[in-house]
Design an enzyme around this catalytic site. Structure first.
Site, mmCIF file in Angstrom:
data_model
loop_
_atom_site.group_PDB
_atom_site.id
_atom_site.type_symbol
_atom_site.label_atom_id
_atom_site.label_comp_id
_atom_site.label_asym_id
_atom_site.label_seq_id
_atom_site.Cartn_x
_atom_site.Cartn_y
_atom_site.Cartn_z
ATOM 1 N N HIS A 20 39.895 -1.738 -71.656
ATOM 2 C CA HIS A 20 38.489 -1.453 -71.338
ATOM 3 C C HIS A 20 37.707 -2.758 -71.454
ATOM 4 O O HIS A 20 37.531 -3.288 -72.546
ATOM 5 C CB HIS A 20 37.941 -0.389 -72.305
ATOM 6 C CG HIS A 20 36.531 -0.005 -71.987
ATOM 7 N ND1 HIS A 20 36.207 0.729 -70.876
ATOM 8 C CD2 HIS A 20 35.362 -0.264 -72.625
ATOM 9 C CE1 HIS A 20 34.885 0.906 -70.846
ATOM 10 N NE2 HIS A 20 34.362 0.306 -71.894
ATOM 11 N N ASP A 22 34.344 -4.625 -70.871
ATOM 12 C CA ASP A 22 32.907 -4.535 -70.604
ATOM 13 C C ASP A 22 32.413 -5.760 -69.851
ATOM 14 O O ASP A 22 32.612 -6.886 -70.307
ATOM 15 C CB ASP A 22 32.131 -4.391 -71.920
ATOM 16 C CG ASP A 22 32.270 -3.005 -72.509
ATOM 17 O OD1 ASP A 22 31.861 -2.040 -71.845
ATOM 18 O OD2 ASP A 22 32.792 -2.882 -73.641
ATOM 19 N N ASP A 135 33.481 5.588 -70.661
ATOM 20 C CA ASP A 135 32.575 5.047 -71.676
ATOM 21 C C ASP A 135 31.083 5.274 -71.456
ATOM 22 O O ASP A 135 30.311 5.093 -72.387
ATOM 23 C CB ASP A 135 32.847 3.544 -71.866
ATOM 24 C CG ASP A 135 32.394 3.035 -73.233
ATOM 25 O OD1 ASP A 135 32.403 3.839 -74.199
ATOM 26 O OD2 ASP A 135 32.015 1.859 -73.347
#
Length: 998
Positions: A20, A22, A135
């Site tokens: 993941h 960002d 998310d």
């Protein structure tokens, strides 16, 4: 719902390896690339080549594209092509980012998705078909529709209310078919999977060790990767001694999760934030575990396989079960615990939210402006390739900030600066492009300085004769005011033909030394007008607004019995103020003669910043410790009145002797002269607020109270696309915060006859905390001592002054229905204003300019349709899929110049079915006639939302429901014959259009 018999009684675990990543949050994109992100793709590609069973999913395209363009070798690029063909590397979502769902506008979601999909299709011929929205903080009902329109077969979400998730888990209801749009319903439904309580990270607790498990590469370090390759918190390596214990831990978790789902397939995400930067140590350990469990599957009752998201959903789909339908209700707001309502981020970093929307709106204008230039001026001197780069810099920046830690305001200060800098750079480029196009079309002197500015607050102050070019980016005729800052009260304004234009000038709110010149502009769709502003020449001058200042009133001593009321009036409203308090008292809607009691006040929620003392607010959370407190004890009032506009300026002071104010409201009411279409302008009560700098640990709201019996029912929008009903809910804890909702563009309250609408140009939190009330959170300034927040620099000590704008519309429901969609877009896409100085010896503009600006064929759609996109994407891919795949396979992707012949067109129906007797009807539109101003239409191809599918070949999976027991593929809407298209309620139709070569 019973568990299905397993094949051989075994559970099948699908191990989905992912990282993941960002796009901004705590660290900038550059810092992330350097510390770990580039290493993820370099090492994953290398490791996938080493083991045929290994798989990986890639999500955010911004990082992948940076790696592809700046880091990847030719050999690695070849390997990526091979892995995609083998189905072992899979792109999911495929947008530039994993966009936030609460505070983003649908146009920007589509932009960032299209941006990523265009790259993937051009480079690999690959089209993502599954989402991985693991998310974002709450789930919008727009998203399933968006992904269905993009051709996806299944949607995956995770963050929904903790108590709701627990309930769905217990009852095996985490999977359903979601009909996100009430109007499109089953035509654009999508199978949706909600992740269980473990969400997207691997559970890391090991019962046999105090070290975490399954994260063998440890955690990324910043700013540099460690020289010795030893990272913090590396999991215990798998050895003969612990292999069985590791397997037991993994199997126990798989079995716990299996009990929450209807089938024996278990999605087991392997990864977390910033993982797989050393894929070698990850896969070499997991290989041992996978092999061991599969060798002992009879004993464990589980088999394990590496998988992509597609593998998992394919397995569920082939079960052929009948699924429950979820209607168009969203999953907002989102709470993680009783005192953790994630409703603060609806307002956090209001300035960033505002700039992101301004940038989006400028991009929208720049795209259609450039498209028209290329079509109408094929011999023009503006370099098309450079122009496309200028547009792309803003496409990239607007896409990037849609990330779920971007526009949300949940990033560290340096990352906020990164987003801001990228947006400002892109906006500068597009303003420059628009100015150079104007210059070229008008053959202006190349040495004349042009400076361009958008929404001109605080921009150029003309002393000499100057002209303003005003572009209307909407495909409707617009009548509105634009504001120009000038240095004197005595001004005249003329149009291209030398006719006087209605205008009003008055002292500026911003500064003592300048004046605001309001010019009434009437511009047809996608067209521009040019106005010259001259110091007074004895002829017609602009109206000069006169000022009356009222005495500052002490609210604590105001006599409630004696009111001194005075009205401010236009053709649609009478707004009454009370001189005793200097506050608004009531509004009368003149058509129905209905008077609504109407007061507004600023309040602050005081919040706790000390974790030892109770729940805290932060960038994400809103946790007020009591009711909101009124902020001002005294109000100052000034009324600026003129023939075209009255502006009421209210200043709110903490007490009667305070020098400075933290809060102000500027309310504007417009009067439109005969001969202009003033319907939208007249019905608009425009309010601009000035809020800040706040004291620490304050959350500022504007509360509007009316005597409408609203039963505390609020309506607010999902992403500017559709409305959601928000009944007030009482909770044991945190009721105030859990009744906050995002308002991206629209919110309203109503009684049986009358509706009060609020339209916004940036996202805010909105709530109805009492009958007849609506409150909007405008600003937050927060500091707390939560260690996690401090370590990541995620505090919100935002000392800025914010200047949001909200338009109010009050009236009978039927009237507001016809106004609010067009008004919301008119606020979103206000005209673009560009300046230039005129050389003094030319009183009249050349004939050629008059032809261009006044007599060009405008592009106009009916008021229930919105021309959502008119752009030249520049993609070089073939719109024939077989051809595109073949040319990639042969290594013959088209290099070189972008394709300027393909125009991307999107048309959106603004109304829901049944919402309005007239405006909810399907609309027949003739594309040839709509676009005749751009040239002679030669071909039209209807495409999926992001352009990568021909809709005639797009067959989405049809999941079985009680409503549709037959499982069949899903085809899309009917396509056009003779370029005539019927657009049904809420449809977003996407086309590639081609014109005859001039």
């Amino acid at each position: 719902l019973t568990l299905l018999p397993r094949a051989g009684g075994e559970l099948r675990a699908f191990v989905v390896a992912h990282s993941h990543m960002d796009v901004g949050w705590v660290y900038t994109v550059q810092e992330s690339m350097h510390a770990y992100a580039a290493n993820v793709y370099t090492t994953v590609v290398e490791e996938l080549m080493k083991g045929k069973q290994r798989k990986f999913i890639a999500v955010e395209q911004e990082f992948f594209r940076l790696w592809w363009d700046l880091v990847a070798t030719d050999a690695q690029k070849q390997q990526v092509h091979q892995l995609l063909q083998e189905g072992r590397l899979e792109f999911v979502i495929g947008g530039q980012v994993m966009h936030d769902e609460a505070v983003t506008l649908i146009d920007d979601q589509i932009l960032q998705l299209t941006e990523g999909h265009g790259f993937l299709y051009e480079t690999f011929g690959f089209r993502p078909q599954f989402s991985w929205h693991v998310d974002p903080f709450g789930a919008s009902a727009t998203t399933p529709t968006l992904f269905a329109l993009a051709g996806f077969n299944a949607h995956l979400i995770s963050r929904i209310d903790y108590d709701l998730k627990a309930d769905m888990q217990k009852n095996k209801k985490l999977q359903f078919v979601w009909q996100g749009s009430p109007s499109l319903s089953e035509r654009q439904e999508i199978f949706t999977h909600v992740m269980d309580q473990y969400s997207y990270c691997t559970p890391s607790q090991l019962p046999f060790s105090n070290r975490s498990g399954f994260f063998w590469n440890g955690f990324a370090t910043f700013p540099d990767p460690p020289k010795d390759g030893v990272y913090p918190n590396m999991s215990l390596p798998v050895t003969d001694a612990n292999l069985h214990l590791y397997a037991q831990t993994m199997v126990a978790n798989i079995k716990e999760r299996a009990a929450w789902f209807r089938t024996g397939e278990v999605l087991w995400p392997w990864g977390c934030d910033k993982q797989f930067f050393n894929a070698s140590v990850q896969y070499s350990n997991m290989d041992l575990l996978v092999d061991y469990i599969n060798k002992h599957s009879a004993e464990f009752g589980v088999t394990v396989q590496y998988a992509t998201v597609s593998d998992y959903f394919q397995a569920i789909y082939s079960r052929n079960l009948t699924w429950e339908i979820r209607d168009s209700q969203d999953f907002l707001p989102y709470s993680t615990e009783p005192f953790q309502a994630w409703t603060g981020f609806y307002t956090s970093r209001s300035t960033l939210k505002g700039i992101a929307r301004r940038a989006s709106s400028l991009l929208y204008a720049g795209e259609s402006f450039f498209t028209q230039y290329v079509r109408k001026h094929p011999e023009g001197s503006v370099c098309k390739c450079k122009a496309l780069e200028q547009l792309q810099s803003l496409r990239w920046a607007v896409s990037e900030v849609q990330h779920h830690d971007g526009i949300t305001g949940t990033e560290s200060p340096k990352v906020k600066d990164m987003y801001m800098n990228n947006l400002m750079y892109g906006m500068f480029n597009v303003k420059k492009l628009m100015a150079s196009i104007i210059f070229d079309i008008n053959n202006a002197k190349k040495n004349g300085e042009v400076y361009s500015s958008v929404y001109t607050t605080g921009s150029g102050k003309p002393d000499v004769d100057q002209y303003v070019v005003v572009y209307n980016p909407l495909a409707w005729n617009i009548t509105t005011f634009v504001t120009v800052s000038v240095s004197s009260e005595e001004m005249s304004v003329y149009d291209e033909l030398g006719y006087s234009v209605p205008a009003q000038v008055q002292s500026s709110v911003e500064s003592q030394s300048t004046y605001d010149l309001y010019i009434l502009v009437a511009i047809s769709g996608l067209s521009y007008r040019k106005y010259s502003i001259k110091p007074l020449d004895g002829k017609q001058s602009a109206f000069i607004g006169s000022s009356i200042k009222y005495k500052r009133r002490d609210l604590t001593r105001a006599d409630q019995r004696s009111r001194q009321l005075f009205p401010v009036v236009n053709n649609c409203y009478q707004i009454v103020f009370d001189q005793n308090t200097n506050l608004m008292h009531s509004i009368t809607e003149r058509e129905t003669n209905r008077t609504v009691q109407f007061t507004q006040e600023f309040l602050e929620y005081h919040i706790n910043g000390d974790t030892k003392k109770g729940p805290i607010s932060d960038n994400y959370l809103f946790a007020p410790n009591a009711s909101a407190v009124p902020v001002s004890k005294a109000v100052g009032l000034e009324v600026m009145s003129g023939n075209l506009m009255t502006e009421i300026r209210q200043y709110f002071y903490s007490n009667v002797t305070s020098q400075d104010y933290i809060y102000a409201v500027y309310t504007r009411l417009y009067s439109v002269p005969e001969g202009y279409d003033g319907k939208l302008l007249c019905h608009r009560i425009e309010q601009e607020y000035s809020v800040g700098p706040l004291e620490l640990n304050r959350e500022a709201v504007l509360r509007t109270s009316t005597n409408l019996n609203t039963r505390q029912l609020l309506y607010s929008d999902n992403n500017g696309y559709q409305m959601q009903k928000r009944p007030f809910k009482a909770y044991v804890n945190n009721t105030v915060a859990r009744n906050y909702y995002p308002m991206v563009q629209t919110a309203y309250v109503e009684d049986d006859t009358t509706r009060l609408m609020l339209l916004a140009e940036r996202a805010h939190g909105v709530s109805s905390q009492g009958n007849g009330q609506v409150e909007v959170m405008l600003h937050r300034r927060i500091w707390n001592n939560l260690e996690w927040n401090l370590n990541n620099n995620l505090t919100l000590n935002d000392s800025s002054v914010v200047r949001p704008v909200i338009w109010l519309i009050l009236g009978a429901k039927a009237v507001t229905n016809t106004l609010y969609r067009t008004s919301g877009l008119a606020l979103e896409h206000r005209p673009v204003v560009m300046f230039g100085a005129l050389s003094g010896d030319k009183p009249k503009l050349p004939r050629r300019l008059q032809q261009n600006s006044v007599h060009d064929l405008p592009v106009t759609v009916p008021p229930n349709l919105h021309l959502q996109t008119l752009s030249i994407p520049g993609w070089r891919y073939s719109s024939n899929h077989a051809e595109q795949v073949h040319s990639i396979h042969m290594g013959k992707q088209k290099q070189g110049d972008a394709d300027f012949s393909r125009v991307l067109l999107r048309i959106r129906h603004l109304y829901e079915a049944g919402e309005d007797p007239v405006l909810s009807q399907p609309v027949l539109i003739d594309l040839k006639s709509l676009l005749k101003g751009l040239g002679s239409l030669m071909a039209v191809e209807e495409r999926s939302l992001t352009g990568t599918w021909d809709v005639n070949t797009l067959e989405r999976w049809r999941w079985k429901t009680a409503q549709y027991p037959g499982k069949k593929f899903f085809n899309s809407t009917e396509t056009s014959e003779d370029f005539i298209v019927t657009v049904h309620p809420k449809e977003i139709r996407t086309f590639f259009v081609y014109f005859q070569v001039q």
